[in-house]
Design a protein around this motif. Structure first.
Motif, short mmCIF file in Angstrom:
data_model
loop_
_atom_site.label_atom_id
_atom_site.label_comp_id
_atom_site.label_asym_id
_atom_site.label_seq_id
_atom_site.Cartn_x
_atom_site.Cartn_y
_atom_site.Cartn_z
N ASP A 163 84.13 79.95 71.46
CA ASP A 163 83.99 81.38 71.18
C ASP A 163 83.81 81.69 69.70
N VAL A 164 83.64 80.69 68.87
CA VAL A 164 83.36 80.90 67.45
C VAL A 164 81.88 80.65 67.22
N GLU A 165 81.20 81.60 66.61
CA GLU A 165 79.76 81.46 66.39
C GLU A 165 79.50 81.04 64.95
N PHE A 166 78.92 79.86 64.78
CA PHE A 166 78.56 79.35 63.47
C PHE A 166 77.12 79.77 63.17
N ILE A 167 76.92 80.45 62.06
CA ILE A 167 75.61 81.02 61.75
C ILE A 167 75.08 80.44 60.45
N HIS A 168 73.96 79.75 60.56
CA HIS A 168 73.28 79.22 59.39
C HIS A 168 72.24 80.23 58.94
N LEU A 169 72.36 80.73 57.73
CA LEU A 169 71.43 81.74 57.22
C LEU A 169 70.20 81.07 56.62
N PRO A 170 69.01 81.40 57.10
CA PRO A 170 67.79 80.76 56.59
C PRO A 170 67.57 81.07 55.11
N ASP A 171 66.93 80.13 54.42
CA ASP A 171 66.68 80.30 52.98
C ASP A 171 65.55 81.27 52.69
N SER A 172 64.64 81.45 53.63
CA SER A 172 63.51 82.34 53.41
C SER A 172 63.19 83.06 54.71
N GLY A 173 62.32 84.05 54.63
CA GLY A 173 61.99 84.80 55.84
C GLY A 173 60.81 85.72 55.63
N GLU A 174 60.70 86.72 56.48
CA GLU A 174 59.61 87.68 56.40
C GLU A 174 59.86 88.67 55.27
N ASP A 175 58.84 89.46 54.96
CA ASP A 175 58.94 90.37 53.83
C ASP A 175 59.88 91.54 54.11
N THR A 176 59.71 92.22 55.25
CA THR A 176 60.42 93.47 55.47
C THR A 176 60.92 93.58 56.90
N LEU A 177 62.17 94.01 57.04
CA LEU A 177 62.71 94.31 58.36
C LEU A 177 62.30 95.74 58.72
N LYS A 178 61.46 95.86 59.75
CA LYS A 178 60.98 97.17 60.18
C LYS A 178 61.84 97.69 61.33
N VAL A 179 62.04 98.99 61.36
CA VAL A 179 62.86 99.63 62.38
C VAL A 179 62.33 99.33 63.78
N SER A 180 61.02 99.23 63.92
CA SER A 180 60.43 99.01 65.25
C SER A 180 60.81 97.67 65.85
N TYR A 181 61.28 96.72 65.03
CA TYR A 181 61.70 95.43 65.55
C TYR A 181 62.90 95.56 66.49
N PHE A 182 63.78 96.53 66.19
CA PHE A 182 65.06 96.56 66.92
C PHE A 182 65.47 97.94 67.40
N ALA A 183 64.71 98.99 67.11
CA ALA A 183 65.15 100.35 67.41
C ALA A 183 64.19 101.08 68.34
N ASP A 184 64.75 101.99 69.13
CA ASP A 184 63.95 102.86 70.00
C ASP A 184 63.44 104.08 69.26
N SER A 185 64.25 104.62 68.37
CA SER A 185 63.89 105.87 67.70
C SER A 185 64.68 106.00 66.41
N VAL A 186 64.22 106.91 65.56
CA VAL A 186 64.91 107.26 64.33
C VAL A 186 65.04 108.77 64.29
N ILE A 187 66.26 109.26 64.11
CA ILE A 187 66.53 110.69 64.12
C ILE A 187 67.06 111.10 62.75
N TYR A 188 66.37 112.04 62.11
CA TYR A 188 66.81 112.56 60.82
C TYR A 188 67.54 113.88 61.05
N VAL A 189 68.73 114.00 60.49
CA VAL A 189 69.55 115.21 60.67
C VAL A 189 69.90 115.79 59.30
N PRO A 190 69.16 116.80 58.85
CA PRO A 190 69.55 117.49 57.61
C PRO A 190 70.86 118.25 57.84
N LEU A 191 71.88 117.95 57.07
CA LEU A 191 73.18 118.60 57.23
C LEU A 191 73.18 119.93 56.49
N GLU A 192 73.59 120.98 57.19
CA GLU A 192 73.60 122.32 56.62
C GLU A 192 74.35 122.33 55.29
#
Length: 403
Positions: free
Chosen positions: A38-67
């Motif tokens: 039950d212990v997860e060992f995570i090796h972090l890669p040394d390199s990767g893609e340029d940008t994490l885009k919201v569309s990779y993991f999200a359904d929607s983005v909601i902006y809420v201007p607070l009064e």
């Protein structure tokens, strides 16, 4: 909104506090994303893609201007709680309630030293429609109803700066100077103790370290997790004690024990130069995805972001110091605000930053979003951003039903 640089102060004012402990490896060798007992060992890669885009993991983005008015003005957002109808938002000085459209409802508590009054707000949480709040100058928890009525003040043996609930609904608070978590029963009158750190120095009480978005006890879909940001181990905290949940392969990026701030002898300029090569990990797990943010000391942006598919265990690294909204507003999110939500990742955008970028994103952003933000003034409250994280399990089940 870009995060503030790290604040360094004496432990006399406990709002900006933090800690370190030895980075002695919990295991001799960390293999890529391997789970053992039950212990997860995570090796972090040394390199990767340029940008994490919201569309990779999200359904929607909601902006809420607070009064924004005289009663609802916020300097910046430090903590958020949300349900289907409202937000509770703290800027350290005040705790305010807004509806899901951003309309101001009420303030919870007020500044002062009397019963039900607070100074700097360390932390707050909601449990069974009751709001719990901790404050500077008080060794207590204050309780309020959702309509803002003060109920009682529960005296504690220390200042419960960081607190949350365990899987079993018990109250847990982290005593930073001792390196211990106290687990209380439901009525908060008896405590068991769990030591979560070792090699806690005698000098810790003089100087401690914290950054704006640290929250040592984080309620997640994986249970209550403890992360002190300077260790390779993230612990699961429960009624029966602690057990390691995740171990990160940080290599030489973790701050060594002998370079903790309590060894700086008050020379913060020297300490700033000493710790610059090291990084702190922020881990936030959701049901379908897990995110790990790395940040340098004294930096305003992330040094790296990692995202893991919880089903396939595939782990990707991203080099850009922000998450990019390619769905709605084409904004860059450079901070994530910790919440107890298992559905939303939360960030914020400052009106000055938004206004500055409106011209060059006008041909990219959605017309509805542009219409929503055209009336934003530079002196308005921060804009709350809700990123709806995809639940791949639900998507899979819906597909099966459809078939």
């Amino acid at each position: 909104m870009r995060p503030n640089p790290t604040l360094l102060i004496s432990a006399i004012c406990l709002w900006y506090t933090g800690c370190t402990f030895s980075n002695t490896p919990e295991t001799d060798k960390v293999e890529p994303t391997k789970k053992v007992d039950d212990v997860e060992f995570i090796h972090l890669p040394d390199s990767g893609e340029d940008t994490l885009k919201v569309s990779y993991f999200a359904d929607s983005v909601i902006y809420v201007p607070l009064e924004t008015n005289d009663k609802s003005f916020l300097k910046r957002i430090s903590q958020v709680w949300l349900d289907n109808s409202k937000f509770l938002v703290s800027d350290v000085n005040r705790l305010l309630m807004f509806d899901r459209d951003g309309k101001f409802i009420r303030q919870i508590g007020k500044k002062g030293n009397g019963p039900g009054e607070h100074q700097l707000i360390f932390n707050f949480d909601v449990y069974q429609d009751t709001i719990y709040m901790s404050s500077s100058r008080k060794r207590s928890l204050m309780k309020y109803t959702m309509d803002g009525t003060f109920c009682e003040e529960i005296q504690m043996k220390g200042q419960p700066v960081f607190f949350n609930r365990t899987d079993e609904g018990k109250f847990a608070w982290y005593q930073i100077m001792e390196g211990k978590v106290y687990i209380h029963n439901e009525v908060i009158n008896a405590a068991d103790t769990i030591a979560v750190e070792h090699n806690v120095t005698i000098g810790r009480y003089r100087y401690v370290h914290m950054e704006r978005y640290m929250n040592y006890l984080l309620e997640t879909s994986s249970g209550l997790l403890f992360n002190n940001y300077m260790s390779d181990t993230i612990w699961h905290i429960g009624e029966k004690g602690k057990k390691p949940a995740f171990i990160l392969d940080m290599k030489d990026k973790l701050l060594p024990y002998d370079k903790q701030i309590e060894f700086s002898e008050g020379d913060f300029n020297k300490w700033e130069k000493t710790v610059r090569p090291y990084e702190m990990p922020y881990l936030i797990p959701f049901d379908s995805w897990m995110f790990i943010f790395q940040k340098h000391y004294y930096g305003e942006e992330y040094s790296a972001i990692y995202m893991q598919d919880r089903k396939t265990k595939e782990l990707k690294g991203f080099n850009a110091p922000f998450i990019y909204d390619d769905l709605v507003g084409h904004q860059r999110f450079t901070n994530m605000i910790f919440t107890s939500s298992s559905d939303y990742m939360v960030s914020e955008i400052s009106p000055p930053d938004l206004i500055e970028e409106l011209d060059w994103i006008a041909d990219k952003a959605s017309p509805a979003w542009l219409n929503q933000t055209k009336s934003v003034d530079k002196n308005d409250n921060p804009i709350l951003v809700l990123i709806k994280v995809k639940n791949q399990q639900l998507i899979s089940e819906a597909t099966k039903i459809k078939k």
